[in-house]
Each structure stands twice: as C-alpha cells, then as structure tokens.
Motif scaffolding. Structure first.
Motif, PDB file in Angstrom:
ATOM      1  N   MET A 116       0.777  -1.233   0.000  1.00 56.17           N
ATOM      2  CA  MET A 116       0.000   0.000   0.000  1.00 56.17           C
ATOM      3  C   MET A 116       0.813   1.291   0.000  1.00 56.17           C
ATOM      4  N   LEU A 117       2.029   1.267   0.502  1.00 56.08           N
ATOM      5  CA  LEU A 117       2.776   2.514   0.611  1.00 56.08           C
ATOM      6  C   LEU A 117       3.004   3.212  -0.730  1.00 56.08           C
ATOM      7  N   PRO A 118       3.311   2.488  -1.816  1.00 51.77           N
ATOM      8  CA  PRO A 118       3.452   3.220  -3.090  1.00 51.77           C
ATOM      9  C   PRO A 118       2.176   3.942  -3.501  1.00 51.77           C
ATOM     10  N   ALA A 119       1.012   3.334  -3.254  1.00 51.26           N
ATOM     11  CA  ALA A 119      -0.253   3.945  -3.660  1.00 51.26           C
ATOM     12  C   ALA A 119      -0.623   5.145  -2.795  1.00 51.26           C
ATOM     13  N   VAL A 120      -0.121   5.193  -1.552  1.00 54.87           N
ATOM     14  CA  VAL A 120      -0.467   6.303  -0.665  1.00 54.87           C
ATOM     15  C   VAL A 120       0.514   7.467  -0.806  1.00 54.87           C
ATOM     16  N   ALA A 121       1.555   7.294  -1.604  1.00 54.85           N
ATOM     17  CA  ALA A 121       2.569   8.344  -1.763  1.00 54.85           C
ATOM     18  C   ALA A 121       1.990   9.675  -2.231  1.00 54.85           C
ATOM     19  N   PRO A 122       1.058   9.700  -3.213  1.00 58.54           N
ATOM     20  CA  PRO A 122       0.503  11.008  -3.611  1.00 58.54           C
ATOM     21  C   PRO A 122      -0.205  11.725  -2.467  1.00 58.54           C
ATOM     22  N   PHE A 123      -0.917  10.985  -1.630  1.00 61.15           N
ATOM     23  CA  PHE A 123      -1.609  11.578  -0.478  1.00 61.15           C
ATOM     24  C   PHE A 123      -0.599  12.175   0.499  1.00 61.15           C
ATOM     25  N   VAL A 124       0.457  11.429   0.804  1.00 62.27           N
ATOM     26  CA  VAL A 124       1.469  11.918   1.738  1.00 62.27           C
ATOM     27  C   VAL A 124       2.148  13.157   1.177  1.00 62.27           C
ATOM     28  N   SER A 125       2.442  13.136  -0.109  1.00 58.56           N
ATOM     29  CA  SER A 125       3.085  14.277  -0.746  1.00 58.56           C
ATOM     30  C   SER A 125       2.205  15.519  -0.660  1.00 58.56           C
ATOM     31  N   LEU A 126       0.898  15.351  -0.907  1.00 59.96           N
ATOM     32  CA  LEU A 126      -0.034  16.473  -0.813  1.00 59.96           C
ATOM     33  C   LEU A 126      -0.120  16.981   0.622  1.00 59.96           C
ATOM     34  N   TYR A 127      -0.132  16.077   1.577  1.00 54.95           N
ATOM     35  CA  TYR A 127      -0.191  16.459   2.984  1.00 54.95           C
ATOM     36  C   TYR A 127       1.046  17.259   3.386  1.00 54.95           C
ATOM     37  N   ARG A 152       2.784  19.160   1.542  1.00 57.58           N
ATOM     38  CA  ARG A 152       2.687  20.517   1.000  1.00 57.58           C
ATOM     39  C   ARG A 152       1.828  21.410   1.871  1.00 57.58           C
ATOM     40  N   THR A 153       0.816  20.824   2.516  1.00 55.53           N
ATOM     41  CA  THR A 153      -0.003  21.628   3.423  1.00 55.53           C
ATOM     42  C   THR A 153       0.764  21.991   4.686  1.00 55.53           C
ATOM     43  N   LEU A 154       1.827  21.254   4.997  1.00 52.48           N
ATOM     44  CA  LEU A 154       2.623  21.525   6.195  1.00 52.48           C
ATOM     45  C   LEU A 154       3.763  22.488   5.929  1.00 52.48           C
ATOM     46  N   ARG A 155       3.980  22.845   4.687  1.00 50.92           N
ATOM     47  CA  ARG A 155       5.168  23.584   4.295  1.00 50.92           C
ATOM     48  C   ARG A 155       5.349  24.864   5.103  1.00 50.92           C
ATOM     49  N   ALA A 156       4.259  25.585   5.323  1.00 51.52           N
ATOM     50  CA  ALA A 156       4.379  26.876   6.004  1.00 51.52           C
ATOM     51  C   ALA A 156       4.417  26.734   7.526  1.00 51.52           C
ATOM     52  N   ARG A 157       4.081  25.567   8.055  1.00 53.43           N
ATOM     53  CA  ARG A 157       3.964  25.412   9.503  1.00 53.43           C
ATOM     54  C   ARG A 157       5.055  24.549  10.125  1.00 53.43           C
ATOM     55  N   SER A 158       5.792  23.830   9.342  1.00 50.90           N
ATOM     56  CA  SER A 158       6.823  22.963   9.897  1.00 50.90           C
ATOM     57  C   SER A 158       7.900  22.725   8.856  1.00 50.90           C
ATOM     58  N   ALA A 159       9.062  22.325   9.325  1.00 55.66           N
ATOM     59  CA  ALA A 159      10.180  22.090   8.413  1.00 55.66           C
ATOM     60  C   ALA A 159      11.113  21.064   9.027  1.00 55.66           C
ATOM     61  N   GLY A 160      11.963  20.505   8.176  1.00 55.61           N
ATOM     62  CA  GLY A 160      13.004  19.616   8.636  1.00 55.61           C
ATOM     63  C   GLY A 160      12.484  18.404   9.367  1.00 55.61           C
ATOM     64  N   TRP A 161      13.034  18.163  10.568  1.00 57.47           N
ATOM     65  CA  TRP A 161      12.685  16.981  11.329  1.00 57.47           C
ATOM     66  C   TRP A 161      11.230  16.998  11.799  1.00 57.47           C
ATOM     67  N   VAL A 162      10.694  18.186  12.017  1.00 55.44           N
ATOM     68  CA  VAL A 162       9.287  18.275  12.428  1.00 55.44           C
ATOM     69  C   VAL A 162       8.377  17.753  11.318  1.00 55.44           C
ATOM     70  N   ARG A 163       8.655  18.164  10.086  1.00 56.43           N
ATOM     71  CA  ARG A 163       7.864  17.673   8.958  1.00 56.43           C
ATOM     72  C   ARG A 163       8.028  16.167   8.798  1.00 56.43           C
ATOM     73  N   ALA A 164       9.248  15.680   8.971  1.00 56.00           N
ATOM     74  CA  ALA A 164       9.488  14.244   8.849  1.00 56.00           C
ATOM     75  C   ALA A 164       8.715  13.467   9.914  1.00 56.00           C
TER      76      ALA A 164
END
Length: 261
Positions: A62-73, A75-87
């Motif tokens: 399932m992980l390959p199929a959920v990659a687009p969802f994670v990638s989109l998510y 992007r929504t975190l871009r302005a609120r977290s970075a680096g290890w927090v985003r990871a």
C-alpha cells in the motif's frame, strides 16, 4: 526562493522515502514467506504473529499507492513545519494509515482461520466458497461504495482541507487513520482475494499491489477498477472446476509460497 525549492523537493523526497520503506517491507515479507508452509489458514501463525506479517504485507503493498496523499499532505505543512518536524509529522500520518490496515488485519485473521477450517472440514465445498469470494470481490468493484472510497483516495484534497487544521499531538496519526479507513473501504475486497489464493502468495500480492496503485494513481484508474472487477468475476467462474486456482482454500497443494497456481 526557499519556498519554491521546497515545492520542488517535497514530492520527490516523500515518494523516495515511501518507496524505500515499501521495498524494505517487500524484502522482509519475501524472507518471511520463504520459511512458511503453503496452504489454507493463517500461515501457522497465532493472532499476533499474523498481525505482524499482515502489517508488513500492507506496508509493502500500500505505501506506493499512498505516496501522492502523503506528498499532498506535506505541501499543506510547508508553512507550519520544516526539517525533522515535517518528517515526524509525515511519519505519524503513515503510521496512522497503516494502523487502519492493521485493524482490518483482525478480520483478515478471522477469514484466513475460517478458510483453513473450511479446507479441512469441507474440502468439496471450499472451491465453491472460493469462487463466491472472488466473485464478491469483483462485484464490489462496481458498487457505489467502492466508487465513493476510490474517489476519496484519488482526490483527497477536500479531506485534507477538512482535517488539515486539526491540533493536538495525535493529529497526524488520526488524519492518517481516517484516510486509511477510506482506503480499507476501497480495497478490502481485493485483500479478501488473498484469503482464497493464499495469504502469503507473493505473485498474487504483487499483482494486487499493482492493481491498487493503478486504481489510485493512473488517470484511467476508475475504468481500470471496473475492468478488474469483471476479470475477477470471470476468474471465479473457472474455480469450481479448477480448485487449484484457490490454493488458499484447498489443502494438500504442495507448492512454493509465491506460486499463483
């Protein structure tokens, strides 16, 4: 400049991480399958052993199929977290997603156990039950519920807008679990096929993983889902006269775990 660079790098990085995790899960799954006796039932595992293997299988498939969802998510975190927090937040999202599939593993364990009992106590009826399982999975592919869940998985932006502003330490885990619940609703019929063909049947696992990926990512995914449903129904029609097509319900088939039969 930094924001533009983040936009270009978030998606490739998340895809690479998830594909690497899926590859590791496949490796561990294949190694686990090599030491197991093929045939009906729960692979000789108790509940906790089965759930551990099920979790690995779901990560691989399932992980390959959920990659687009994670990638989109991300992007929504871009302005609120970075680096290890985003990871860390993306890891929580993926773990929540896999928890939904692990919960479904309880039902899978019960179904696999019942399949083993059926094969042992009513071997003549087992192929007919296998045909019904395959036909049921095929019919589910064309139902409105399948279409609704698949539409969510293919276009989760509205879901993220609704859940993306959650707060609290478990917000990412909860968001991942809710998305995973939709994914279970979309794909549970395909996972039920594994009970009929053998839970650790590696060839069928790979084929179903590809099918799930195409359904969710390919632009013709919805049409492919319908074609897959028809194909499963057609396959089911041959099962009563060819019991070897459902090795997960037929005892005494001494084959390698990865053989599709």
């Amino acid at each position: 400049m930094a924001t533009a660079l983040a936009r270009r790098t978030v998606a490739p990085a998340s895809w690479a991480a998830l594909l690497a995790a899926a590859a590791l899960a496949w490796l561990l799954t294949v190694r686990g399958a090599s030491g197991m006796a093929p045939g009906p039932g729960t692979m000789g595992q108790g509940l906790w052993g089965f759930l551990a293997l099920w979790g690995l299988m779901m990560a691989a498939m399932m992980l390959p199929a959920v990659a687009p969802f994670v990638s989109l998510y991300l992007r929504t975190l871009r302005a609120r977290s970075a680096g290890w927090v985003r990871a860390a937040r993306s890891t929580g999202l993926v773990l929540g997603y896999l928890c939904a599939w692990e919960a479904f593993g309880l039902a899978a364990f019960g179904a696999a156990w019942a399949g083993g009992e059926l094969a042992a106590r009513a071997p003549a009826a087992a192929p007919w039950v296998g045909a019904l399982v395959l036909a049921g999975a095929g019919l589910y592919q064309v139902t409105p519920l399948k279409d609704r869940c698949l539409s969510h998985c293919r276009s989760p932006l509205g879901f993220l807008l609704h859940f993306g502003n959650r707060s609290g330490p478990l917000r990412d885990l909860r968001t991942g679990f809710h998305h995973g619940a939709y994914c279970v609703g979309c794909c549970w019929g395909l996972m039920a096929v594994l009970v009929a063909v053998g839970v650790m049947n590696l060839v069928w696992m790979a084929a179903l993983a590809c099918a799930v990926f195409l359904e969710k990512v390919w632009r013709h995914g919805k049409a492919f889902s319908l074609v897959l449903g028809v194909a499963l129904i057609g396959y089911a029609c041959f099962v009563p006269w060819n019991p070897g097509l459902v090795p997960g319900l037929v005892p005494g088939l001494h084959m390698a775990p990865g053989m599709p039969m």
